[in-house]
Design a protein around this motif. Sequence first.
Motif, PDB file in Angstrom:
ATOM      1  N   ALA A   1       0.833  -1.209   0.000  1.00 42.13           N
ATOM      2  CA  ALA A   1       0.000   0.000   0.000  1.00 42.13           C
ATOM      3  C   ALA A   1       0.864   1.254   0.000  1.00 42.13           C
ATOM      4  O   ALA A   1       0.606   2.207  -0.755  1.00 42.13           O
ATOM      5  CB  ALA A   1      -0.934  -0.006   1.204  1.00 42.13           C
ATOM      6  N   ASN A   2       1.886   1.282   0.824  1.00 44.52           N
ATOM      7  CA  ASN A   2       2.798   2.430   0.874  1.00 44.52           C
ATOM      8  C   ASN A   2       3.494   2.667  -0.460  1.00 44.52           C
ATOM      9  O   ASN A   2       3.583   3.807  -0.932  1.00 44.52           O
ATOM     10  CB  ASN A   2       3.851   2.223   1.972  1.00 44.52           C
ATOM     11  N   LEU A   3       3.972   1.597  -1.064  1.00 47.60           N
ATOM     12  CA  LEU A   3       4.688   1.722  -2.338  1.00 47.60           C
ATOM     13  C   LEU A   3       3.768   2.177  -3.464  1.00 47.60           C
ATOM     14  O   LEU A   3       4.138   3.028  -4.286  1.00 47.60           O
ATOM     15  CB  LEU A   3       5.351   0.386  -2.688  1.00 47.60           C
ATOM     16  N   LEU A   4       2.556   1.633  -3.511  1.00 49.95           N
ATOM     17  CA  LEU A   4       1.606   2.036  -4.549  1.00 49.95           C
ATOM     18  C   LEU A   4       1.171   3.494  -4.360  1.00 49.95           C
ATOM     19  O   LEU A   4       1.034   4.239  -5.327  1.00 49.95           O
ATOM     20  CB  LEU A   4       0.381   1.119  -4.545  1.00 49.95           C
ATOM     21  N   ALA A   5       0.948   3.874  -3.120  1.00 49.62           N
ATOM     22  CA  ALA A   5       0.541   5.256  -2.846  1.00 49.62           C
ATOM     23  C   ALA A   5       1.624   6.238  -3.287  1.00 49.62           C
ATOM     24  O   ALA A   5       1.328   7.302  -3.848  1.00 49.62           O
ATOM     25  CB  ALA A   5       0.229   5.429  -1.363  1.00 49.62           C
TER      26      ALA A   5
ATOM     27  N   LEU B   1      10.708  -5.866 -10.132  1.00 51.44           N
ATOM     28  CA  LEU B   1       9.829  -6.584 -11.056  1.00 51.44           C
ATOM     29  C   LEU B   1       8.511  -6.959 -10.388  1.00 51.44           C
ATOM     30  O   LEU B   1       7.456  -6.947 -11.028  1.00 51.44           O
ATOM     31  CB  LEU B   1      10.522  -7.850 -11.574  1.00 51.44           C
ATOM     32  N   HIS B   2       8.552  -7.291  -9.110  1.00 55.17           N
ATOM     33  CA  HIS B   2       7.326  -7.631  -8.380  1.00 55.17           C
ATOM     34  C   HIS B   2       6.418  -6.402  -8.298  1.00 55.17           C
ATOM     35  O   HIS B   2       5.209  -6.492  -8.523  1.00 55.17           O
ATOM     36  CB  HIS B   2       7.666  -8.130  -6.973  1.00 55.17           C
ATOM     37  N   MET B   3       7.020  -5.275  -7.991  1.00 55.18           N
ATOM     38  CA  MET B   3       6.250  -4.037  -7.894  1.00 55.18           C
ATOM     39  C   MET B   3       5.688  -3.636  -9.259  1.00 55.18           C
ATOM     40  O   MET B   3       4.514  -3.254  -9.372  1.00 55.18           O
ATOM     41  CB  MET B   3       7.159  -2.936  -7.341  1.00 55.18           C
ATOM     42  N   GLN B   4       6.495  -3.764 -10.282  1.00 61.04           N
ATOM     43  CA  GLN B   4       6.056  -3.378 -11.623  1.00 61.04           C
ATOM     44  C   GLN B   4       4.925  -4.264 -12.118  1.00 61.04           C
ATOM     45  O   GLN B   4       4.033  -3.811 -12.852  1.00 61.04           O
ATOM     46  CB  GLN B   4       7.232  -3.438 -12.605  1.00 61.04           C
ATOM     47  N   THR B   5       4.926  -5.531 -11.722  1.00 63.16           N
ATOM     48  CA  THR B   5       3.848  -6.452 -12.110  1.00 63.16           C
ATOM     49  C   THR B   5       2.501  -5.961 -11.580  1.00 63.16           C
ATOM     50  O   THR B   5       1.488  -6.004 -12.286  1.00 63.16           O
ATOM     51  CB  THR B   5       4.134  -7.868 -11.581  1.00 63.16           C
ATOM     52  N   ILE B   6       2.492  -5.470 -10.343  1.00 57.07           N
ATOM     53  CA  ILE B   6       1.251  -4.945  -9.755  1.00 57.07           C
ATOM     54  C   ILE B   6       0.823  -3.656 -10.458  1.00 57.07           C
ATOM     55  O   ILE B   6      -0.355  -3.471 -10.793  1.00 57.07           O
ATOM     56  CB  ILE B   6       1.434  -4.683  -8.242  1.00 57.07           C
ATOM     57  N   ILE B   7       1.783  -2.783 -10.714  1.00 61.60           N
ATOM     58  CA  ILE B   7       1.479  -1.510 -11.390  1.00 61.60           C
ATOM     59  C   ILE B   7       0.902  -1.770 -12.777  1.00 61.60           C
ATOM     60  O   ILE B   7      -0.097  -1.159 -13.175  1.00 61.60           O
ATOM     61  CB  ILE B   7       2.751  -0.635 -11.469  1.00 61.60           C
ATOM     62  N   ASP B   8       1.513  -2.690 -13.513  1.00 61.94           N
ATOM     63  CA  ASP B   8       1.022  -3.023 -14.861  1.00 61.94           C
ATOM     64  C   ASP B   8      -0.378  -3.627 -14.794  1.00 61.94           C
ATOM     65  O   ASP B   8      -1.229  -3.346 -15.656  1.00 61.94           O
ATOM     66  CB  ASP B   8       1.977  -4.010 -15.542  1.00 61.94           C
TER      67      ASP B   8
ATOM     68  N   GLN C   1       0.574 -13.890 -11.166  1.00 62.51           N
ATOM     69  CA  GLN C   1       1.811 -14.546 -10.742  1.00 62.51           C
ATOM     70  C   GLN C   1       2.947 -13.547 -10.804  1.00 62.51           C
ATOM     71  O   GLN C   1       3.107 -12.843 -11.793  1.00 62.51           O
ATOM     72  CB  GLN C   1       2.110 -15.742 -11.671  1.00 62.51           C
ATOM     73  N   LEU C   2       3.738 -13.474  -9.756  1.00 63.04           N
ATOM     74  CA  LEU C   2       4.895 -12.574  -9.764  1.00 63.04           C
ATOM     75  C   LEU C   2       6.064 -13.268 -10.446  1.00 63.04           C
ATOM     76  O   LEU C   2       6.223 -14.484 -10.327  1.00 63.04           O
ATOM     77  CB  LEU C   2       5.262 -12.192  -8.329  1.00 63.04           C
ATOM     78  N   PRO C   3       6.919 -12.517 -11.160  1.00 64.68           N
ATOM     79  CA  PRO C   3       8.048 -13.146 -11.860  1.00 64.68           C
ATOM     80  C   PRO C   3       9.112 -13.677 -10.895  1.00 64.68           C
ATOM     81  O   PRO C   3       9.213 -13.223  -9.781  1.00 64.68           O
ATOM     82  CB  PRO C   3       8.611 -11.985 -12.703  1.00 64.68           C
TER      83      PRO C   3
END
Length: 210
Positions: free
Chosen positions: A20-24, A187-194, A208-210
């Motif tokens: 949540a912190n990272l996405l915000a 890459l895990h964070m970018q997967t959620i953003i995408d 699925q996370l890479p």
Amino acid sequence: MKYNFITIEGNIGAGKTTLANLLAKHFDARLILEEFADNPFLPKFYENPGQYAFPLELFFMAERFKQLKDLIQQKDMFQQVTISDYLFTKCLLFAKVNLPGDEYRLYQRLFEIIHQQLVQPDILIYLHAPVNKLQENIKKRARPYEQKIPDNYLQNIQDTYTRYIKQHPVKTLVVDASNADFLYNPLHMQTIIDALDKDYEDGQHYLQLP
């Protein structure tokens, strides 16, 4: 951003607050974090669940309602996106595990009165991790009152979440968080953003996370 209100959920130790912190930060969004530390019944509950479960759950429900009602209803022209690290329905899910039948039915009546007053999220991100991973994360964050949470309690919470997600048409991204490291693996964070850049039908969608 396709979604104005994003909620992140998962079991104890799943990594909700970190994500949540990272996405915000990424989306320059308003952030709603659960203020669990303010609940005076939490350490007492882990010592004596039978005695303190009902006041614990009532306190959580009151605090979550106040927090969501205050923040969601505030108009902020500079921050169009809101991200929360809990779903209000979490109140009912934990109460179902923690309360005996008569107390749960009373709690459910109160929940239904309150729940309809709140704005519901546009999309739910559910972090699913096995119990051994949850226990590993719980030990790392070292909150004293959490260190003796038994595996079967975490499994009961997990099963309750799973049933809820399967039975309700909530637009949900179910993320396999078995090896998730949103803080140190870009890459895990970018997967959620995408994933948040796509449209979804109501119901479950597995990620699925890479």
